[in-house]
Design an enzyme around this catalytic site. Structure first.
Site, short mmCIF file in Angstrom:
data_model
loop_
_atom_site.label_atom_id
_atom_site.label_comp_id
_atom_site.label_asym_id
_atom_site.label_seq_id
_atom_site.Cartn_x
_atom_site.Cartn_y
_atom_site.Cartn_z
N LYS A 205 0.87 -1.18 0.00
CA LYS A 205 0.00 0.00 0.00
C LYS A 205 0.90 1.22 0.00
O LYS A 205 1.67 1.44 0.94
CB LYS A 205 -0.89 -0.01 1.25
CG LYS A 205 -1.71 1.26 1.40
CD LYS A 205 -2.69 1.13 2.56
CE LYS A 205 -3.43 2.42 2.81
NZ LYS A 205 -4.38 2.30 3.92
N ARG A 215 -10.56 10.02 1.88
CA ARG A 215 -10.33 10.73 3.15
C ARG A 215 -11.43 11.75 3.39
O ARG A 215 -11.81 12.01 4.53
CB ARG A 215 -8.95 11.34 3.17
CG ARG A 215 -7.88 10.25 3.23
CD ARG A 215 -6.47 10.80 3.23
NE ARG A 215 -5.50 9.71 3.11
CZ ARG A 215 -4.21 9.88 2.90
NH1 ARG A 215 -3.72 11.12 2.80
NH2 ARG A 215 -3.40 8.86 2.81
N ARG A 227 1.45 10.15 5.64
CA ARG A 227 1.57 8.74 5.99
C ARG A 227 2.86 8.12 5.43
O ARG A 227 2.98 6.90 5.35
CB ARG A 227 0.37 7.97 5.44
CG ARG A 227 -0.99 8.50 5.88
CD ARG A 227 -2.02 7.38 5.89
NE ARG A 227 -3.40 7.81 5.81
CZ ARG A 227 -4.06 8.44 6.77
NH1 ARG A 227 -3.44 8.76 7.90
NH2 ARG A 227 -5.33 8.77 6.61
N GLU A 243 7.35 -6.99 1.10
CA GLU A 243 6.17 -6.81 1.97
C GLU A 243 5.20 -7.98 1.81
O GLU A 243 4.66 -8.49 2.78
CB GLU A 243 5.46 -5.50 1.62
CG GLU A 243 6.13 -4.24 2.14
CD GLU A 243 5.82 -3.99 3.62
OE1 GLU A 243 5.21 -4.86 4.27
OE2 GLU A 243 6.20 -2.90 4.11
N LYS A 258 -2.17 -1.65 -3.68
CA LYS A 258 -3.04 -0.48 -3.62
C LYS A 258 -2.21 0.78 -3.71
O LYS A 258 -1.22 0.86 -3.01
CB LYS A 258 -3.80 -0.52 -2.29
CG LYS A 258 -4.64 0.69 -2.02
CD LYS A 258 -5.19 0.63 -0.62
CE LYS A 258 -5.83 1.97 -0.32
NZ LYS A 258 -6.21 2.10 1.05
N SER A 284 -10.16 5.47 -4.49
CA SER A 284 -11.13 6.56 -4.69
C SER A 284 -10.68 7.56 -5.74
O SER A 284 -11.47 8.03 -6.56
CB SER A 284 -11.37 7.25 -3.36
OG SER A 284 -10.16 7.73 -2.81
N TYR A 323 -14.85 1.05 -6.66
CA TYR A 323 -16.10 1.81 -6.54
C TYR A 323 -16.98 1.62 -7.78
O TYR A 323 -18.11 2.08 -7.80
CB TYR A 323 -15.79 3.30 -6.28
CG TYR A 323 -14.99 3.47 -4.99
CD1 TYR A 323 -15.62 3.56 -3.77
CD2 TYR A 323 -13.59 3.45 -5.01
CE1 TYR A 323 -14.90 3.64 -2.59
CE2 TYR A 323 -12.85 3.54 -3.85
CZ TYR A 323 -13.51 3.63 -2.64
OH TYR A 323 -12.79 3.70 -1.47
C1 PBG Z 1 -7.26 3.24 5.71
C2 PBG Z 1 -7.57 3.20 4.27
C3 PBG Z 1 -7.45 4.21 3.31
C4 PBG Z 1 -7.94 3.69 2.13
C5 PBG Z 1 -8.32 2.38 2.38
N1 PBG Z 1 -8.05 2.08 3.72
C6 PBG Z 1 -7.03 5.61 3.44
C7 PBG Z 1 -5.63 5.97 3.61
O1 PBG Z 1 -4.73 5.14 3.74
O2 PBG Z 1 -5.42 7.17 3.67
C8 PBG Z 1 -8.05 4.42 0.83
C9 PBG Z 1 -9.03 3.86 -0.13
C10 PBG Z 1 -9.38 4.76 -1.25
O3 PBG Z 1 -8.78 5.81 -1.50
O4 PBG Z 1 -10.34 4.40 -1.93
N2 PBG Z 1 -5.94 3.40 6.05
#
Ligand code: PBG
Length: 338
Positions: A205, A215, A227, A243, A258, A284, A323
């Site tokens: 990720k 968010r 992050r 990982e 991701k 998203s 989505y």
């Molecule tokens: C939680 C999480 C996030 C997403 C999925 N789980 C947000 C992030 O890491 O900021 C993002 C999913 C998306 O953008 O559709 N940590």
């Protein structure tokens, strides 16, 4: 190997267009197909009741409350979508994300409601603290207040996973990117009698600009900082394999990449070497981007959605979190997409 490309000795009389001539030939020759059973629809569940609030940043998506989310789950089940993944928007947030492991929180309540309303969906729950902490980071902060403290966070993620498993999640999906989070969840689940609950690890990720709309939807933007101290650097490819290997060694049942679209090489690398299902999350921002381009008249949304998902599948993802799950399932059901 007969039939394989030999670059030095290509037969220049070959005519690849022969198999593209009609729709039926193209269908026969098609190497990759989407299926609704492999699609996972993200759902946002907010504490409260009677909620069906549209999310501006994610056209076509809503925040549901535990009492309304069952109707959306039924709709997705009828379309043939394979699974749902739940995210929570709690009533209150604090420094340690306490509402994340409240058995009466929005996700456990939503899971129980969906279990009542449906019988044929796999239920997943995202396990992270960013939706539940007042600072918006994915774990608890250390004494400096700037860094996420890895090991104390593991205990809390384990608690959250047990609560979701107890509420009916088939699969828990740790997304905090803490070292050792899969092992911590496995141990917490086994200790509490949830040996049968599977773990889908968000293995690779990346710290990504494409999470913006999520968010907004979940209200989980970090108050200060970003992050990058825990999510992967977007430049790294070998690290993604490392990982994934670590997560498998810790007991993951499936691994995820991701975002998906900008990271197809990581999906392929991992799919080539692991035996477990590979998932990819079309996030998203990828979804919002296609909607914005379609709204601007730059592309056809349906065709672009199809192609984006097909690319993710072609790269090696067996499960796709997207989505577009409802649109895709409907298009596959009616034969608009094949
Ligand atoms: C939680 C999480 C996030 C997403 C999925 N789980 C947000 C992030 O890491 O900021 C993002 C999913 C998306 O953008 O559709 N940590």
């Amino acid at each position: 190997m007969p039939g394989r490309v030999e670059w030095a000795a290509m037969d220049l009389t070959e005519r690849p267009r022969r198999l593209r001539r009609t729709a039926a030939l193209r269908r026969l020759a098609r190497e990759t197909r989407l299926d609704a059973a492999g699609l996972v629809a993200p759902l946002f569940v907010q504490a409260g009741s009677g909620i069906r609030t549209s999310i501006d940043a994610l056209p076509g998506h809503r925040r549901w409350s535990p009492d309304t989310v069952g109707e959306e789950a039924e709709r997705l089940q009828a379309l043939g979508v394979g699974a749902l993944i739940l995210f929570g928007i709690p009533e209150s947030k604090d420094a340690t994300g306490t509402s994340g492991w409240d058995p009466e929180g929005p996700v456990p309540q939503g899971l129980r409601r969906i279990r009542e309303a449906t019988s044929d969906l796999v239920l997943m729950a995202d396990v992270c603290l960013c939706e539940y902490t007042n600072h918006g980071h994915c774990g608890v902060l250390d004494s400096s207040g700037r860094d996420v403290d890895n090991d104390p966070t593991l205990t809390l993620l384990g608690r959250e996973a047990v609560v979701y498993a107890d509420a009916g999640a088939d699969i828990v999906a740790p997304s905090a990117m803490m070292d050792g989070q899969v092992a911590a969840l496995r141990e917490a689940l086994d200790t509490e009698g949830f040996q049968h609950t599977a773990i889908l690890a968000y293995s690779a990720k990346s710290a990504s600009a494409f999470y913006g709309p999520f968010r907004d939807a979940a209200g989980s933007t970090p108050g200060e900082g970003d992050r990058r101290g825990y999510q992967m650097d977007a430049a790294n490819r070998r690290e993604a394999l490392r990982e994934a290997a670590l997560d498998l060694a810790e007991g993951a049942d499936a691994v995820m990449v991701k975002p998906a679209g900008p990271y197809l090489d990581l999906i392929r690398d991992i799919a080539d070497v692991v035996d477990v299902p590979v998932a990819a999350y079309q996030v998203s921002g990828e979804y919002a981007m296609l909607h914005a381009a379609a709204n601007a008249g730059a592309l056809d949304l349906d065709a672009a959605a199809y192609e984006s998902l097909l690319g993710i599948r072609r790269a090696g993802a067996r499960w796709i979190l997207t989505y577009f799950a409802d649109r895709a399932a409907e298009a596959l059901q009616t034969g608009r997409w094949e």
